[in-house]
Design a protein around this motif. Structure first.
Motif, PDB file in Angstrom:
ATOM      1  N   TYR A  64       9.388  -3.986 -12.966  1.00 30.39           N
ATOM      2  CA  TYR A  64       8.430  -5.062 -12.255  1.00 30.39           C
ATOM      3  C   TYR A  64       6.790  -4.053 -12.181  1.00 30.39           C
ATOM      4  CZ  TYR A  64      11.449  -9.376 -12.427  1.00 30.39           C
ATOM      5  OH  TYR A  64      12.118  -9.893 -12.453  1.00 30.39           O
ATOM      6  N   ASN A  65       5.982  -4.770 -12.941  1.00 25.55           N
ATOM      7  CA  ASN A  65       5.135  -3.323 -12.291  1.00 25.55           C
ATOM      8  C   ASN A  65       4.109  -4.541 -11.191  1.00 25.55           C
ATOM      9  OD1 ASN A  65       4.324  -1.458 -14.619  1.00 25.55           O
ATOM     10  ND2 ASN A  65       3.891  -3.318 -15.965  1.00 25.55           N
ATOM     11  N   LEU A  66       3.847  -4.058 -10.395  1.00 21.43           N
ATOM     12  CA  LEU A  66       3.009  -4.498  -8.416  1.00 21.43           C
ATOM     13  C   LEU A  66       1.531  -4.897  -8.855  1.00 21.43           C
ATOM     14  CD1 LEU A  66       5.128  -1.784  -6.868  1.00 21.43           C
ATOM     15  CD2 LEU A  66       5.611  -4.059  -6.910  1.00 21.43           C
ATOM     16  N   PHE A  67       1.462  -6.205  -8.711  1.00 22.05           N
ATOM     17  CA  PHE A  67      -0.111  -6.401  -8.125  1.00 22.05           C
ATOM     18  C   PHE A  67      -0.939  -6.650  -7.039  1.00 22.05           C
ATOM     19  CE2 PHE A  67       1.002  -6.227 -12.949  1.00 22.05           C
ATOM     20  CZ  PHE A  67      -0.087  -6.253 -13.604  1.00 22.05           C
ATOM     21  N   ASN A  68      -1.512  -7.775  -7.141  1.00 26.51           N
ATOM     22  CA  ASN A  68      -2.032  -8.249  -6.480  1.00 26.51           C
ATOM     23  C   ASN A  68      -1.489  -7.777  -4.494  1.00 26.51           C
ATOM     24  OD1 ASN A  68      -2.454 -10.751  -5.553  1.00 26.51           O
ATOM     25  ND2 ASN A  68      -1.339 -11.698  -5.120  1.00 26.51           N
ATOM     26  N   GLY A  69      -2.199  -6.206  -4.542  1.00 28.69           N
ATOM     27  CA  GLY A  69      -2.729  -5.821  -3.514  1.00 28.69           C
ATOM     28  C   GLY A  69      -1.059  -4.628  -3.213  1.00 28.69           C
ATOM     29  N   TRP A  70      -0.740  -4.439  -4.320  1.00 26.79           N
ATOM     30  CA  TRP A  70       0.410  -4.613  -3.842  1.00 26.79           C
ATOM     31  C   TRP A  70       1.067  -3.090  -4.555  1.00 26.79           C
ATOM     32  CZ3 TRP A  70       2.938  -4.486   0.092  1.00 26.79           C
ATOM     33  CH2 TRP A  70       3.699  -5.780   0.893  1.00 26.79           C
ATOM     34  N   SER A 119       4.084   1.761  -8.484  1.00 25.52           N
ATOM     35  CA  SER A 119       3.124   1.024  -8.854  1.00 25.52           C
ATOM     36  C   SER A 119       4.559   0.329  -9.987  1.00 25.52           C
ATOM     37  CB  SER A 119       2.556   1.781 -10.258  1.00 25.52           C
ATOM     38  OG  SER A 119       1.462   2.624  -9.130  1.00 25.52           O
ATOM     39  N   SER A 120       5.910   0.363 -10.157  1.00 24.36           N
ATOM     40  CA  SER A 120       5.885  -0.646 -10.794  1.00 24.36           C
ATOM     41  C   SER A 120       8.011   0.065 -10.072  1.00 24.36           C
ATOM     42  CB  SER A 120       6.691  -0.217 -11.947  1.00 24.36           C
ATOM     43  OG  SER A 120       7.134   1.756 -12.524  1.00 24.36           O
ATOM     44  N   TYR A 121       8.797  -0.824 -10.318  1.00 23.10           N
ATOM     45  CA  TYR A 121      10.648  -0.361  -9.936  1.00 23.10           C
ATOM     46  C   TYR A 121      11.596  -1.292 -10.875  1.00 23.10           C
ATOM     47  CZ  TYR A 121       9.763  -5.660  -7.782  1.00 23.10           C
ATOM     48  OH  TYR A 121       9.813  -6.304  -7.552  1.00 23.10           O
ATOM     49  N   ARG A 122      12.680  -1.071 -10.812  1.00 13.21           N
ATOM     50  CA  ARG A 122      13.724  -2.355 -11.562  1.00 13.21           C
ATOM     51  C   ARG A 122      14.670  -1.872 -10.875  1.00 13.21           C
ATOM     52  NH1 ARG A 122      13.764  -1.060 -17.093  1.00 13.21           N
ATOM     53  NH2 ARG A 122      12.417   0.435 -16.978  1.00 13.21           N
ATOM     54  N   CYS A 123      15.488  -2.959 -10.598  1.00 16.94           N
ATOM     55  CA  CYS A 123      16.676  -2.711  -9.587  1.00 16.94           C
ATOM     56  C   CYS A 123      17.838  -3.470 -10.686  1.00 16.94           C
ATOM     57  CB  CYS A 123      16.479  -4.647  -8.462  1.00 16.94           C
ATOM     58  SG  CYS A 123      15.502  -3.706  -7.263  1.00 16.94           S
TER      59      CYS A 123
END
Length: 124
Positions: A64-70, A119-123
């Motif tokens: 997942y890429n982080l958007f909307n201020g994260w 900036s991104s993550y994976r779980c």
């Protein structure tokens, strides 16, 4: 300047998205026998789970890429029990990373030299 309805709809939808999965090649995803589940990653823009926080719904195994201020503002984060996450410096789960994050999570990303970098993550 003319703005089409499609442009307005796209702009409105982009404001709702916080974390979006990266694109995957459909043929690879279809061949995968990996079961995916829904879990959560709780993120905050201040240390010790303070400040602005949000519980991000996450499908395991996806980047997942982080958007909307994260993007580049997370200072503490933690996944649901039974979930392990990795955070990445760049979009598309690329670059420097911190892995093995389990519940209750990391209260101070400064200790990992990763404050305001995610900036991104994976779980899983």
């Amino acid at each position: 300047m003319r703005v089409s309805m499609a442009s307005l709809a796209l702009a409105a939808l982009s404001q709702l998205s916080v974390a979006l999965p990266t694109s995957e090649q459909p043929e690879i995803a279809a061949r995968s026998n990996v079961a995916r589940a829904i879990t959560h990653l709780f993120v905050c823009d201040s240390l010790n789970f303070n400040g602005r926080c949000e519980n991000l719904e996450t499908e395991t195994g996806r980047c997942y890429n982080l958007f909307n201020g994260w993007n580049d503002v997370i200072s503490s984060l933690g996944p649901d029990r039974g979930t392990t996450c990795t955070i990445y410096e760049h979009f598309d789960c690329q670059g420097r990373s911190v892995g093995g994050i389990v519940n209750p999570g990391l209260f101070n990303l400064n200790e990992w030299n990763f404050n305001d970098i995610t900036s991104s993550y994976r779980c899983s």
